[in-house]
Write a protein that holds these residues in place. Structure first.
Motif, mmCIF file in Angstrom:
data_model
loop_
_atom_site.group_PDB
_atom_site.id
_atom_site.type_symbol
_atom_site.label_atom_id
_atom_site.label_comp_id
_atom_site.label_asym_id
_atom_site.label_seq_id
_atom_site.Cartn_x
_atom_site.Cartn_y
_atom_site.Cartn_z
ATOM 1 N N LEU A 21 -57.757 74.165 -108.643
ATOM 2 C CA LEU A 21 -56.623 73.558 -108.641
ATOM 3 C C LEU A 21 -55.289 74.001 -109.876
ATOM 4 O O LEU A 21 -54.253 74.327 -109.608
ATOM 5 C CB LEU A 21 -56.636 72.036 -109.334
ATOM 6 C CG LEU A 21 -57.673 71.581 -107.844
ATOM 7 C CD1 LEU A 21 -58.087 69.786 -109.184
ATOM 8 C CD2 LEU A 21 -56.707 70.757 -107.111
ATOM 9 N N THR A 32 -63.138 69.537 -113.554
ATOM 10 C CA THR A 32 -62.023 69.263 -112.657
ATOM 11 C C THR A 32 -61.781 68.337 -112.447
ATOM 12 O O THR A 32 -60.490 67.538 -111.660
ATOM 13 C CB THR A 32 -62.975 69.298 -111.233
ATOM 14 O OG1 THR A 32 -63.253 70.143 -110.430
ATOM 15 C CG2 THR A 32 -62.363 68.671 -109.654
ATOM 16 N N PHE A 33 -62.145 67.137 -112.641
ATOM 17 C CA PHE A 33 -61.762 65.350 -112.092
ATOM 18 C C PHE A 33 -61.005 64.966 -114.069
ATOM 19 O O PHE A 33 -60.780 63.895 -113.741
ATOM 20 C CB PHE A 33 -62.905 63.899 -112.650
ATOM 21 C CG PHE A 33 -63.214 64.647 -110.723
ATOM 22 C CD1 PHE A 33 -62.683 64.310 -109.412
ATOM 23 C CD2 PHE A 33 -64.351 65.303 -110.793
ATOM 24 C CE1 PHE A 33 -62.921 64.475 -108.305
ATOM 25 C CE2 PHE A 33 -64.834 65.156 -109.140
ATOM 26 C CZ PHE A 33 -63.948 65.004 -108.105
ATOM 27 N N CYS A 36 -58.730 69.573 -116.451
ATOM 28 C CA CYS A 36 -58.243 70.516 -115.534
ATOM 29 C C CYS A 36 -56.484 70.196 -115.787
ATOM 30 O O CYS A 36 -55.548 69.268 -115.888
ATOM 31 C CB CYS A 36 -58.521 70.720 -114.237
ATOM 32 S SG CYS A 36 -57.221 71.717 -113.701
ATOM 33 N N TRP A 38 -54.212 70.086 -114.398
ATOM 34 C CA TRP A 38 -53.183 70.020 -113.510
ATOM 35 C C TRP A 38 -53.989 68.539 -112.962
ATOM 36 O O TRP A 38 -53.046 67.522 -113.084
ATOM 37 C CB TRP A 38 -53.794 70.831 -112.000
ATOM 38 C CG TRP A 38 -53.110 70.221 -110.904
ATOM 39 C CD1 TRP A 38 -52.242 71.189 -110.270
ATOM 40 C CD2 TRP A 38 -53.692 68.920 -109.528
ATOM 41 N NE1 TRP A 38 -52.183 70.640 -109.245
ATOM 42 C CE2 TRP A 38 -52.799 69.684 -108.575
ATOM 43 C CE3 TRP A 38 -54.907 68.491 -109.664
ATOM 44 C CZ2 TRP A 38 -52.243 68.566 -108.204
ATOM 45 C CZ3 TRP A 38 -54.733 67.500 -109.116
ATOM 46 C CH2 TRP A 38 -53.866 67.780 -107.902
ATOM 47 N N THR A 39 -54.768 68.587 -113.367
ATOM 48 C CA THR A 39 -55.830 66.493 -113.240
ATOM 49 C C THR A 39 -55.398 65.813 -114.374
ATOM 50 O O THR A 39 -54.297 64.625 -114.127
ATOM 51 C CB THR A 39 -57.319 66.603 -113.020
ATOM 52 O OG1 THR A 39 -57.498 67.691 -112.084
ATOM 53 C CG2 THR A 39 -57.490 64.916 -112.786
ATOM 54 N N TRP A 40 -54.886 66.691 -115.636
ATOM 55 C CA TRP A 40 -54.572 65.929 -116.705
ATOM 56 C C TRP A 40 -53.154 65.813 -116.263
ATOM 57 O O TRP A 40 -52.783 64.302 -117.188
ATOM 58 C CB TRP A 40 -55.173 66.830 -117.630
ATOM 59 C CG TRP A 40 -55.102 66.002 -118.956
ATOM 60 C CD1 TRP A 40 -54.224 66.118 -120.302
ATOM 61 C CD2 TRP A 40 -55.740 64.398 -119.577
ATOM 62 N NE1 TRP A 40 -53.424 64.834 -121.005
ATOM 63 C CE2 TRP A 40 -54.434 64.179 -120.683
ATOM 64 C CE3 TRP A 40 -55.848 63.310 -118.741
ATOM 65 C CZ2 TRP A 40 -55.238 62.567 -121.211
ATOM 66 C CZ3 TRP A 40 -56.329 62.714 -119.249
ATOM 67 C CH2 TRP A 40 -55.987 61.962 -120.938
ATOM 68 N N TRP A 43 -53.446 62.985 -114.352
ATOM 69 C CA TRP A 43 -54.080 61.188 -114.875
ATOM 70 C C TRP A 43 -52.078 61.152 -115.401
ATOM 71 O O TRP A 43 -52.141 59.405 -116.017
ATOM 72 C CB TRP A 43 -54.490 61.069 -115.683
ATOM 73 C CG TRP A 43 -55.788 61.576 -115.238
ATOM 74 C CD1 TRP A 43 -56.742 62.683 -114.976
ATOM 75 C CD2 TRP A 43 -57.139 60.647 -114.841
ATOM 76 N NE1 TRP A 43 -57.930 61.986 -114.564
ATOM 77 C CE2 TRP A 43 -58.389 60.545 -114.188
ATOM 78 C CE3 TRP A 43 -56.872 58.987 -114.560
ATOM 79 C CZ2 TRP A 43 -59.343 60.354 -113.754
ATOM 80 C CZ3 TRP A 43 -57.681 58.189 -114.096
ATOM 81 C CH2 TRP A 43 -58.621 59.108 -113.387
ATOM 82 N N THR A 88 -59.428 59.400 -109.484
ATOM 83 C CA THR A 88 -60.788 60.894 -108.763
ATOM 84 C C THR A 88 -60.691 61.208 -107.800
ATOM 85 O O THR A 88 -60.760 62.111 -107.009
ATOM 86 C CB THR A 88 -62.188 60.132 -109.735
ATOM 87 O OG1 THR A 88 -62.155 58.668 -108.903
ATOM 88 C CG2 THR A 88 -61.777 60.283 -110.828
ATOM 89 N N THR A 91 -58.092 63.586 -106.385
ATOM 90 C CA THR A 91 -58.171 64.838 -107.237
ATOM 91 C C THR A 91 -58.838 65.566 -106.340
ATOM 92 O O THR A 91 -58.858 67.000 -106.151
ATOM 93 C CB THR A 91 -58.247 64.707 -108.553
ATOM 94 O OG1 THR A 91 -57.386 64.444 -109.063
ATOM 95 C CG2 THR A 91 -58.889 65.718 -108.894
ATOM 96 N N ARG A 95 -58.825 69.404 -103.979
ATOM 97 C CA ARG A 95 -59.012 70.704 -104.843
ATOM 98 C C ARG A 95 -59.853 70.888 -103.237
ATOM 99 O O ARG A 95 -59.850 71.559 -103.249
ATOM 100 C CB ARG A 95 -60.380 69.544 -105.289
ATOM 101 C CG ARG A 95 -61.196 70.951 -105.735
ATOM 102 C CD ARG A 95 -63.052 70.480 -105.309
ATOM 103 N NE ARG A 95 -64.199 71.466 -106.074
ATOM 104 C CZ ARG A 95 -64.134 72.239 -104.696
ATOM 105 N NH1 ARG A 95 -64.509 72.164 -103.426
ATOM 106 N NH2 ARG A 95 -64.955 72.660 -104.810
ATOM 107 N N VAL A 107 -49.178 68.097 -108.080
ATOM 108 C CA VAL A 107 -49.320 66.866 -108.790
ATOM 109 C C VAL A 107 -49.066 66.039 -108.456
ATOM 110 O O VAL A 107 -49.065 65.160 -108.403
ATOM 111 C CB VAL A 107 -49.200 67.450 -110.230
ATOM 112 C CG1 VAL A 107 -49.383 66.310 -110.678
ATOM 113 C CG2 VAL A 107 -50.077 68.113 -110.265
#
Length: 122
Positions: A21, A32-33, A36, A38-40, A43, A88, A91, A95, A107
């Motif tokens: 990601l 990853t969850f 990252c 990207w993930t943050w 969120w 989750t 995401t 991924r 995103v």
């Protein structure tokens, strides 16, 4: 499973171990969850729907245990919990699209998927 877990089982992973990601850090479950960038971003975008801001203590397990207490409005309990699962799951889906189909997902696209899932599942 992320590459790090697969490697721990002795599988020969020929691709680099970086996160698909963000391509910046080594891929792990926590990265990853949660960690990252990207993930943050995802969120943070989703938490703003409830006017919630938070800092992360570093692990998905702790994030999960503390999740319900982050939302100050008790009436949002069920949709708030649904949000955790939707973020989750989406995401993981983004991924896997990158890893298996080499399909880049922004995103902002994923945020729309999360909105749909929260509404549909709730």
């Amino acid at each position: 499973m992320v590459k790090k877990v697969l490697q721990s089982f002795g599988l020969n992973i020929t691709t680099h171990p970086r996160c698909p990601l963000c391509d910046q850090e080594e891929e792990s479950i926590d990265h990853t969850f949660l960690l990252c960038r990207w993930t943050w971003t995802l969120w943070n975008q989703c938490m703003t729907w409830w006017e919630v801001t938070s800092c992360v203590d570093g692990t998905v397990l702790n994030w999960f245990y503390n999740w319900i207490g982050l939302c100050p409005k008790a009436k949002y309990g069920r949709p708030w919990n649904t949000l955790f699962v939707a973020v989750t799951w989406t995401t993981w889906e983004a991924r896997n699209k990158k890893v298996f189909s080499d399909t880049e997902t922004s995103v902002f696209q994923v945020t729309d998927h999360v909105k749909f899932r929260v509404a549909w599942w709730f």
